[in-house]
Design an enzyme around this catalytic site. Structure first.
Site, PDB file in Angstrom:
ATOM      1  N   ASP A 129       0.780  -1.188   0.063  1.00 38.09           N
ATOM      2  CA  ASP A 129       0.001   0.200  -0.020  1.00 38.09           C
ATOM      3  C   ASP A 129       0.847   1.323   0.042  1.00 38.09           C
ATOM      4  OD1 ASP A 129      -2.461   1.433   0.197  1.00 38.09           O
ATOM      5  OD2 ASP A 129      -2.482   1.550   2.308  1.00 38.09           O
ATOM      6  N   CYS A 183     -21.038 -12.961  -2.625  1.00 36.40           N
ATOM      7  CA  CYS A 183     -21.970 -12.484  -1.834  1.00 36.40           C
ATOM      8  C   CYS A 183     -23.317 -12.634  -2.021  1.00 36.40           C
ATOM      9  CB  CYS A 183     -21.902 -10.906  -2.169  1.00 36.40           C
ATOM     10  SG  CYS A 183     -20.467 -10.031  -2.002  1.00 36.40           S
ATOM     11  N   CYS A 186     -26.810 -10.986  -0.405  1.00 40.41           N
ATOM     12  CA  CYS A 186     -26.553 -10.230   0.855  1.00 40.41           C
ATOM     13  C   CYS A 186     -26.205  -8.887   0.485  1.00 40.41           C
ATOM     14  CB  CYS A 186     -25.542 -11.205   1.481  1.00 40.41           C
ATOM     15  SG  CYS A 186     -24.935 -10.418   3.054  1.00 40.41           S
ATOM     16  N   CYS A 189     -23.594  -5.481   4.169  1.00 37.88           N
ATOM     17  CA  CYS A 189     -22.529  -4.252   4.260  1.00 37.88           C
ATOM     18  C   CYS A 189     -23.267  -3.001   3.731  1.00 37.88           C
ATOM     19  CB  CYS A 189     -21.540  -4.748   3.425  1.00 37.88           C
ATOM     20  SG  CYS A 189     -21.663  -5.047   1.662  1.00 37.88           S
ATOM     21  N   CYS A 193     -23.661   0.535   6.168  1.00 43.27           N
ATOM     22  CA  CYS A 193     -22.910   1.689   5.947  1.00 43.27           C
ATOM     23  C   CYS A 193     -23.670   2.854   6.090  1.00 43.27           C
ATOM     24  CB  CYS A 193     -22.463   1.913   4.422  1.00 43.27           C
ATOM     25  SG  CYS A 193     -21.630   3.419   4.023  1.00 43.27           S
ATOM     26  N   CYS A 209     -17.375   7.983   2.253  1.00 44.91           N
ATOM     27  CA  CYS A 209     -17.237   7.035   3.072  1.00 44.91           C
ATOM     28  C   CYS A 209     -16.409   7.576   4.349  1.00 44.91           C
ATOM     29  CB  CYS A 209     -15.987   6.106   2.371  1.00 44.91           C
ATOM     30  SG  CYS A 209     -15.150   4.936   3.232  1.00 44.91           S
ATOM     31  N   CYS A 236     -13.094   3.333   9.541  1.00 48.09           N
ATOM     32  CA  CYS A 236     -14.418   2.658   9.932  1.00 48.09           C
ATOM     33  C   CYS A 236     -14.502   1.202   9.644  1.00 48.09           C
ATOM     34  CB  CYS A 236     -15.734   3.446   9.073  1.00 48.09           C
ATOM     35  SG  CYS A 236     -17.234   2.958   9.167  1.00 48.09           S
ATOM     36  N   CYS A 239     -19.011  -1.765   7.605  1.00 50.06           N
ATOM     37  CA  CYS A 239     -19.015  -2.753   6.467  1.00 50.06           C
ATOM     38  C   CYS A 239     -18.650  -4.016   6.683  1.00 50.06           C
ATOM     39  CB  CYS A 239     -18.822  -2.279   5.115  1.00 50.06           C
ATOM     40  SG  CYS A 239     -17.003  -1.911   4.763  1.00 50.06           S
ATOM     41  N   CYS A 243     -20.336  -8.286   7.501  1.00 47.35           N
ATOM     42  CA  CYS A 243     -20.214  -9.087   6.548  1.00 47.35           C
ATOM     43  C   CYS A 243     -20.308 -10.548   7.202  1.00 47.35           C
ATOM     44  CB  CYS A 243     -18.864  -8.795   5.949  1.00 47.35           C
ATOM     45  SG  CYS A 243     -18.650 -10.121   4.742  1.00 47.35           S
TER      46      CYS A 243
END
Length: 344
Positions: A129, A183, A186, A189, A193, A209, A236, A239, A243
Site C-alpha cells: 500500500d 455475496c 446479501c 454491508c 454503511c 465513506c 471505519c 461494513c 459481513c
C-alpha cells in the site's frame, strides 16, 4: 507445482504471510472497474489514483522485467478491547497498533531477499500500500479473495481483516484462477454503511465513506454527514463487521506483538485540545499520523457532537477556546457549527 512456487509459499508462511496467490504480470484484467471509478469521480480527492492510472494497472510500466504478480494476505484481526464509553472515539482495527507499512514492509523486504538468494538472477520488487500498484485488482485476478459488495477483498467464509502485500517477480510462476463472487443476494454491508457510500455492486463513493472523510479529506466535513459518523475518529469498520464472511472468533494470540491494540479508543477531550506536537508524538509510528493533527481534532469534535452529553459540550467549548487561541479558524468554525446545531 514448480520449485519457485514451492519456495515462495514456504518462505511467505515463514515471514507471516498467508493465502499466497499469483497472477501473470500484464494489463490488469479488471481495469474497466478502475476506469469506471475514475470516470464517475468516486475517488474523491485522491488524485494520485488518476495520475498513476497506467502504472497501477500494468506493473510492467513500473518495472519492465515484471513477469509475475504475487499477492499475499497478512492478517491483523484481533479481539476488540471493551468500549470504555464516556468521551471516547473509535479507531478502525487496522490502525490499533504500529504502522503496517513499516512492519509488513520489513517482512516483504526480507522475503524478497530470501527469494533472491534461493533463485540467482531473480529480481523482486515489493510493496504494501505504498507504491503505484492496484493491490485489490491483482488480488482479485490472482484469486486471493473476491471483491465484495463493500469493495473489500474477502477470503470466503473467513475474513476481510488483512493487509494486501504484493511482490513483482522477474520470473514466471505458476498462476491461480480468480474466485467467483460469494455475496449472492446479501446486502448487509450496504445496509450497515451509515453514509450510503456503498452502491451495492462493489462500487464505493469515497466522498461519502467515513474512512475517507476521517483520514484523507482535508478541511470541513459536510455537516449532513456528522450524525452518521458516530464516534469514528479514524477510519471505519462498519461494513466489515456486518459481513457474514467475517468470522467472530478473532484470536489475539495469533496477532504479532507490534499489531496488538494500543489505540482502539481515543480520549476525545485530549484529542480536541492537543497541539500538533503533542498529537504527532502520541501517535508516532502508528497509522493515525496519516490523518494529521488538524483532521484528528476535527474528527474528535464531530464525535463529541454526536455524543451530545453535558460533558461532551464542555469539551467542545474547551476545544473552541484552544482553536481560537491557536487561530485555527477551520476547527473553530466546525465546533461552533456543532454547538449551534446541538443546543444543550
Amino acid at each position: 507445482m514448480d520449485a519457485l512456487r514451492r519456495t515462495l509459499e514456504l518462505e511467505a508462511a515463514r515471514h507471516g504471510f498467508t493465502d499466497v496467490r499469483v497472477a501473470a504480470a500484464g494489463p490488469a484484467p479488471a481495469a474497466a472497474r478502475y476506469d469506471a471509478m475514475l470516470r464517475e469521480g468516486r475517488h474523491a480527492g485522491m488524485t494520485w489514483l488518476e495520475a498513476q492510472r497506467d502504472v497501477r494497472l500494468d506493473p510492467r510500466l513500473h518495472r519492465a522485467g515484471a513477469r509475475s504478480v504475487v499477492v499475499m494476505a497478512f492478517r491483523y484481526a484481533q479481539v476488540q478491547p471493551p468500549d470504555p464509553g464516556g468521551l471516547t472515539g473509535r479507531v478502525a482495527s487496522y490502525a490499533w497498533g504500529r504502522d503496517y507499512h513499516n512492519l509488513v514492509g520489513l517482512r516483504l523486504r526480507d522475503l524478497a531477499r530470501t527469494l533472491d538468494a534461493a533463485r540467482p538472477g531473480l529480481v523482486c520488487w515489493h510493496g504494501i500500500d505504498s507504491g503505484p500498484a492496484w493491490e485489490r485488482g491483482w488480488a482479485d485476478a490472482a484469486g486471493l479473495g473476491f471483491a465484495g459488495r463493500n469493495g473489500m477483498m474477502i477470503l470466503p467464509g473467513d475474513t476481510s481483516y488483512f493487509f494486501l502485500a504484493t511482490l513483482f517477480l522477474s520470473a514466471e510462476v505458476e498462476t491461480d484462477a480468480p474466485l467467483p463472487e460469494h455475496c449472492g443476494r446479501c446486502r448487509r454491508c450496504v445496509d450497515a454503511c451509515p453514509t450510503g457510500a456503498l452502491r451495492g455492486d462493489g462500487a464505493m463513493d469515497a466522498a461519502r465513506c467515513i474512512s475517507y472523510l476521517t483520514i484523507e479529506h482535508r478541511g470541513p466535513i459536510d455537516p449532513a454527514f456528522h450524525p452518521r459518523m458516530g464516534r469514528w475518529v479514524f477510519g471505519c469498520d462498519d461494513c466489515q463487521e456486518a459481513c457474514p464472511h467475517v468470522r467472530n472468533d478473532r484470536r489475539t494470540a495469533d496477532v504479532p506483538q507490534d499489531f496488538l491494540a494500543r489505540h482502539a479508543w481515543l480520549p476525545l477531550p485530549a484529542l480536541i485540545t492537543a497541539d500538533d506536537d503533542a498529537l504527532l508524538a502520541a501517535f508516532e509510528g502508528t497509522p493515525l499520523r496519516r490523518a494529521g493533527p488538524a483532521r484528528l481534532r476535527r474528527n474528535a469534535a464531530i464525535a463529541l457532537g454526536n455524543i451530545g452529553s453535558v460533558a461532551a459540550r464542555d469539551s467542545l467549548h474547551a476545544g473552541l477556546r484552544e482553536a481560537r487561541a491557536r487561530h485555527d479558524e477551520s476547527l473553530a468554525a466546525t465546533v461552533t457549527g456543532i454547538l449551534e446545531r446541538t443546543p444543550g
